[in-house]
Write a protein that holds these residues in place. Structure first.
Motif, short mmCIF file in Angstrom:
data_model
loop_
_atom_site.label_atom_id
_atom_site.label_comp_id
_atom_site.label_asym_id
_atom_site.label_seq_id
_atom_site.Cartn_x
_atom_site.Cartn_y
_atom_site.Cartn_z
N ILE A 1 27.71 -6.83 21.96
CA ILE A 1 26.71 -6.14 21.13
C ILE A 1 26.33 -7.07 19.99
CG2 ILE A 1 26.23 -4.13 19.70
CD1 ILE A 1 28.60 -2.76 21.22
N LYS A 2 25.04 -7.29 19.80
CA LYS A 2 24.58 -8.18 18.73
C LYS A 2 23.55 -7.46 17.87
CE LYS A 2 21.87 -11.77 19.63
NZ LYS A 2 21.48 -13.11 20.11
N PHE A 3 23.76 -7.51 16.56
CA PHE A 3 22.78 -7.02 15.58
C PHE A 3 22.15 -8.24 14.91
CE2 PHE A 3 25.60 -3.04 14.61
CZ PHE A 3 25.36 -2.56 15.88
N GLN A 4 20.82 -8.18 14.70
CA GLN A 4 20.13 -9.25 13.98
C GLN A 4 19.16 -8.65 12.96
OE1 GLN A 4 20.02 -13.34 15.87
NE2 GLN A 4 18.77 -12.16 17.29
N TYR A 5 19.02 -9.36 11.83
CA TYR A 5 18.23 -8.89 10.71
C TYR A 5 17.21 -9.97 10.34
CZ TYR A 5 22.09 -5.69 10.81
OH TYR A 5 23.03 -4.77 11.24
N ASN A 6 15.94 -9.66 10.60
CA ASN A 6 14.88 -10.63 10.39
C ASN A 6 14.27 -10.54 9.00
OD1 ASN A 6 11.60 -10.97 10.72
ND2 ASN A 6 12.75 -12.58 11.77
N THR A 7 13.98 -9.32 8.56
CA THR A 7 13.35 -9.11 7.25
C THR A 7 13.95 -7.86 6.62
OG1 THR A 7 11.27 -10.05 8.05
CG2 THR A 7 11.18 -8.73 6.03
N ILE A 8 14.48 -8.00 5.40
CA ILE A 8 14.99 -6.85 4.65
C ILE A 8 14.59 -7.03 3.19
CG2 ILE A 8 16.97 -5.41 4.08
CD1 ILE A 8 18.50 -6.65 6.33
N GLU A 9 13.67 -6.21 2.73
CA GLU A 9 13.27 -6.29 1.32
C GLU A 9 14.25 -5.50 0.45
OE1 GLU A 9 9.12 -5.41 0.92
OE2 GLU A 9 8.54 -7.18 2.08
N ASP A 10 14.28 -5.81 -0.84
CA ASP A 10 15.32 -5.31 -1.74
C ASP A 10 15.39 -3.79 -1.79
OD1 ASP A 10 16.11 -7.85 -2.33
OD2 ASP A 10 15.03 -7.98 -4.24
N PHE A 11 14.27 -3.13 -1.54
CA PHE A 11 14.25 -1.67 -1.56
C PHE A 11 15.35 -1.07 -0.68
CE2 PHE A 11 12.76 2.25 0.51
CZ PHE A 11 12.51 3.05 -0.58
N TYR A 12 15.65 -1.75 0.44
CA TYR A 12 16.64 -1.24 1.39
C TYR A 12 18.06 -1.68 1.03
CZ TYR A 12 12.49 -0.28 4.15
OH TYR A 12 11.27 0.19 4.57
N LEU A 13 18.21 -2.53 0.04
CA LEU A 13 19.51 -3.08 -0.29
C LEU A 13 20.03 -2.67 -1.66
CD1 LEU A 13 18.93 -6.73 0.99
CD2 LEU A 13 20.11 -4.89 2.18
N ASP A 14 19.15 -2.25 -2.55
CA ASP A 14 19.58 -2.02 -3.94
C ASP A 14 19.95 -0.57 -4.22
OD1 ASP A 14 17.17 -0.69 -4.01
OD2 ASP A 14 16.20 -2.10 -5.39
N GLY A 15 20.04 0.24 -3.18
CA GLY A 15 20.41 1.64 -3.36
C GLY A 15 19.24 2.58 -3.51
N SER A 16 18.00 2.06 -3.56
CA SER A 16 16.83 2.92 -3.71
C SER A 16 16.67 3.86 -2.53
CB SER A 16 15.56 2.06 -3.84
OG SER A 16 15.66 1.20 -4.96
N ASN A 17 17.15 3.44 -1.38
CA ASN A 17 16.98 4.26 -0.18
C ASN A 17 18.30 4.83 0.29
OD1 ASN A 17 14.90 5.21 1.46
ND2 ASN A 17 15.54 3.90 3.15
N GLY A 18 19.34 4.82 -0.56
CA GLY A 18 20.62 5.41 -0.20
C GLY A 18 21.58 4.43 0.43
N ASP A 19 22.77 4.95 0.80
CA ASP A 19 23.79 4.13 1.44
C ASP A 19 23.33 3.67 2.81
OD1 ASP A 19 25.51 4.44 -0.69
OD2 ASP A 19 26.57 6.16 0.19
#
Length: 436
Positions: free
Chosen positions: A181-199
């Motif tokens: 099983i492989k997960f890959q992350y191409n684009t993640i803006e800060d909104f999804y990482l700084d807690g604005s969108n939850g855990d």
């Protein structure tokens, strides 16, 4: 993984950040390796976004709907059970069981809520509204490769925001045969990482008590753009037998051999790939040249290279003249049952016995040591070739008296002057006389 490594992982999990390159030492036998550290898997993004691969758009009105069900083109073993379908949620996860709820958020700890049999690629409430002039987010699905090395790729592309949309693009890949099983992350803006969108929860789960968490929490740094996480087997301390054919060859020939690793066993979990790195020592002078590699009985695409393949169905080979050893590498954990190497090399012109080709095998990413194969017939004898001429001893002219005799030894030799054991017939005659 060692218990010490597992303890470090728990401490890191408590503070919500993972900075190691390996971890996840679960009871069943999974662990993970990411692309961050010295021991790593490569980031190798495959963009499958096109009109043919789109399953659906999902905007704000769709992100709470039940997951989409898709039949898999091959059976996929997950925590020891073979699965035939996946159910894809807009909220960044996949289940192997049909679900009626989108489960937009996890609980207060990782995997505390439903569903079970879950791949949490980026489990978060992805309200994917593109806003004015922007397309809504989409889910894409595509089967790549050829059997028995196919892979299923699921890709999410989400936007959140009206005037300044926030973008996130990530994917999950399921591999046929090896069940990696492989997960890959191409684009993640800060909104999804700084807690604005939850855990966010990242990991795999068979149940609330049987799971493997890569990350749970909030805060930038939990996962970054251009990151890969591979879930694979661990503690692959097992055994394998190897043999070489033929075991007897003629001096001076250019000979083709088949070297086979088989009966590969593992202490790791059933259903996952076991090995990807194989070596054997060359006891003879001439370097070998590989002509074919069979992985689990299927011919692989091969190349003379030291760069390990990233795609299943490929193998590379290289020869180290300093150690007189041949190295075969495949994609991570691709070998399940057997690996056969067809190679050719010139034989010496002198005869010899006890030319042994000892071998080893291992998996680069697991926590086990290199294992030595069991000898299933690894010794090659170099014998004389076909009869080229006969030699007499003594070879000079001889004189004798009437009634006496002369003892001769007649020996057959090949073209390299090696004595040949044979049952041929030699006819002798004496010129000028009817008797000798």
């Amino acid at each position: 993984m060692s218990k010490r490594f597992g303890f470090v992982f728990i401490l890191l999990l408590m503070v919500g950040h993972i900075y190691a390159d390996q971890g996840g030492d679960d009871v069943f036998g999974y662990m993970w390796t990411d692309s961050k550290g010295t021991v790593n898997v490569p980031y190798n993004w495959e963009d499958i976004k096109d009109s043919a691969s789109m399953l659906t758009y999902f905007g704000a009105q769709y992100d709470e709907e039940a997951p989409l069900g898709i039949a898999l083109p091959f059976g996929f073993v997950f925590y020891g059970t073979t699965q035939d379908s996946i159910f894809i949620s807009p909220n960044g996860w996949i289940s192997f069981h049909e679900e009626t709820d989108a489960y937009p958020v996890d609980g207060v700890t990782a995997f505390s809520n439903n569903p079970d049999t879950m791949l949490a690629v980026f489990w978060q409430d992805l309200s994917s509204n593109g806003g004015v002039g922007q397309a809504d987010g989409g889910i894409y699905y595509k089967v790549l490769g050829d059997a028995p090395n196919r892979r299923v790729v699921v890709q999410w592309e989400a936007y959140d925001g009206l005037s300044q949309p926030n973008l996130i693009i990530f994917s999950a890949t399921l591999y046929e045969t090896t069940n990696l099983i492989k997960f890959q992350y191409n684009t993640i803006e800060d909104f999804y990482l700084d807690g604005s969108n939850g855990d966010v929860t990242i990991g795999i789960k068979a149940s609330s008590t049987e799971n493997n968490v890569y990350f749970f929490g909030t805060g930038a740094g939990n996962i970054a753009q251009y990151t890969t996480i591979l879930f694979h087997t661990k503690n692959n301390d097992g055994s394998a037998t190897a043999n070489i054919l033929p075991t007897q060859v003629s001096a001076g020939d250019y000979q083709t051999f088949t070297y086979t690793y088989y009966n590969i066993s593992s202490t790791g979990p059933a259903g996952l790939g076991k090995a990807d790195r194989f070596t054997f020592h060359n006891p003879l002078t001439a370097p070998p040249s590989v002509t074919q590699v069979l992985i689990n009985g299927v011919s692989a695409y091969i190349k003379n290279s030291t760069v390990k393949p990233t795609e299943q169905g490929y193998a590379v080979w290289s020869y180290d003249a300093g150690t007189d050893s041949l190295l075969i590498q495949t994609a991570d954990f691709q070998v399940i049952d057997s690996l056969s190497v067809l190679f050719s090399q010139g034989m010496p012109q002198t005869t010899s016995t006890g030319n042994t080709y000892p071998g080893t095998f291992d998996a680069v990413l697991d926590s086990s040591s290199v294992a030595t194969v069991t000898d299933g017939g690894l010794s090659v004898a170099v014998t004389a070739g076909a009869v080229s001429y006969y030699g007499f001893n003594p070879s000079a002219s001889q004189s004798t008296t009437a009634g006496a005799g002369i003892a001769y030894t007649i020996t057959a030799y090949d073209q390299y002057d090696n004595a040949v054991v044979n049952s041929g017939t030699v006819n002798l005659s004496t010129p000028g006389s009817g008797t000798a």
